[in-house]
Design a protein around this motif. Sequence first.
Motif, PDB file in Angstrom:
ATOM      1  N   LYS A 172     -66.972 -70.643  59.601  1.00 45.34           N
ATOM      2  CA  LYS A 172     -67.224 -70.833  58.162  1.00 45.34           C
ATOM      3  C   LYS A 172     -68.591 -70.321  57.730  1.00 45.34           C
ATOM      4  CE  LYS A 172     -66.627 -73.720  54.285  1.00 45.34           C
ATOM      5  NZ  LYS A 172     -66.173 -72.813  53.267  1.00 45.34           N
ATOM      6  N   ASN A 173     -69.591 -70.489  58.561  1.00 49.72           N
ATOM      7  CA  ASN A 173     -70.963 -70.236  58.128  1.00 49.72           C
ATOM      8  C   ASN A 173     -71.511 -68.863  58.460  1.00 49.72           C
ATOM      9  OD1 ASN A 173     -71.169 -72.796  56.989  1.00 49.72           O
ATOM     10  ND2 ASN A 173     -71.700 -73.701  58.948  1.00 49.72           N
ATOM     11  N   ASN A 174     -70.650 -67.900  58.777  1.00 47.94           N
ATOM     12  CA  ASN A 174     -71.196 -66.578  59.059  1.00 47.94           C
ATOM     13  C   ASN A 174     -70.515 -65.473  58.252  1.00 47.94           C
ATOM     14  OD1 ASN A 174     -68.745 -66.296  60.393  1.00 47.94           O
ATOM     15  ND2 ASN A 174     -69.626 -65.329  62.188  1.00 47.94           N
ATOM     16  N   LYS A 186     -72.126 -65.892  50.052  1.00 48.80           N
ATOM     17  CA  LYS A 186     -72.802 -67.200  50.083  1.00 48.80           C
ATOM     18  C   LYS A 186     -72.067 -68.213  49.210  1.00 48.80           C
ATOM     19  CE  LYS A 186     -77.370 -65.769  51.509  1.00 48.80           C
ATOM     20  NZ  LYS A 186     -77.249 -66.264  52.852  1.00 48.80           N
ATOM     21  N   MET A 214     -69.052 -69.335  51.094  1.00 46.99           N
ATOM     22  CA  MET A 214     -69.420 -70.243  52.190  1.00 46.99           C
ATOM     23  C   MET A 214     -69.775 -71.627  51.664  1.00 46.99           C
ATOM     24  SD  MET A 214     -71.474 -67.916  54.995  1.00 46.99           S
ATOM     25  CE  MET A 214     -72.853 -67.588  53.938  1.00 46.99           C
ATOM     26  N   GLU A 215     -70.251 -71.708  50.424  1.00 47.13           N
ATOM     27  CA  GLU A 215     -70.588 -72.993  49.812  1.00 47.13           C
ATOM     28  C   GLU A 215     -69.376 -73.699  49.220  1.00 47.13           C
ATOM     29  OE1 GLU A 215     -73.655 -71.908  47.057  1.00 47.13           O
ATOM     30  OE2 GLU A 215     -75.130 -71.589  48.657  1.00 47.13           O
TER      31      GLU A 215
END
Length: 132
Positions: free
Chosen positions: A42-44, A60, A63-64
């Motif tokens: 999820k965070n990349n 971004k 991802m948020e």
Amino acid sequence: MKRIHLPNMGPVTENIPKAIGVAVKECQSIGAQEVALITPLKNNLDTLVIGEFLGEAVAKRLMEGESIPIGKEGVSLIHGSVATITKGRPPRVGLAFYVSRGDIQKLDDLRFEVLIYVPWLDKDGQVWAAKW
């Protein structure tokens, strides 16, 4: 479940708009309003080719947890990882980018109406497509 394999080998950016276009058409054909972009983590997203293609700001926001409209098509893009998608209720249309052969099997077990697979190694996609 309808399954679609889009051949790919490595970081080929010209396949990204095609994959998104296929996902939008599939959403429209079944009346879905969201397509879930599924990546290994999820965070990349901002470090993957697809995130770079979408742009740092959009990556971004995805991802948020934001939903991003795709043009004026009436369809939005959301993002999740294999782990987050398998924990919740899956969206109707999934667009799996660069997930492993094992992870695409996990996604196969979910109740998508349409699952589109863009593999990193096309051999993985060929094996998956041959199964169905």
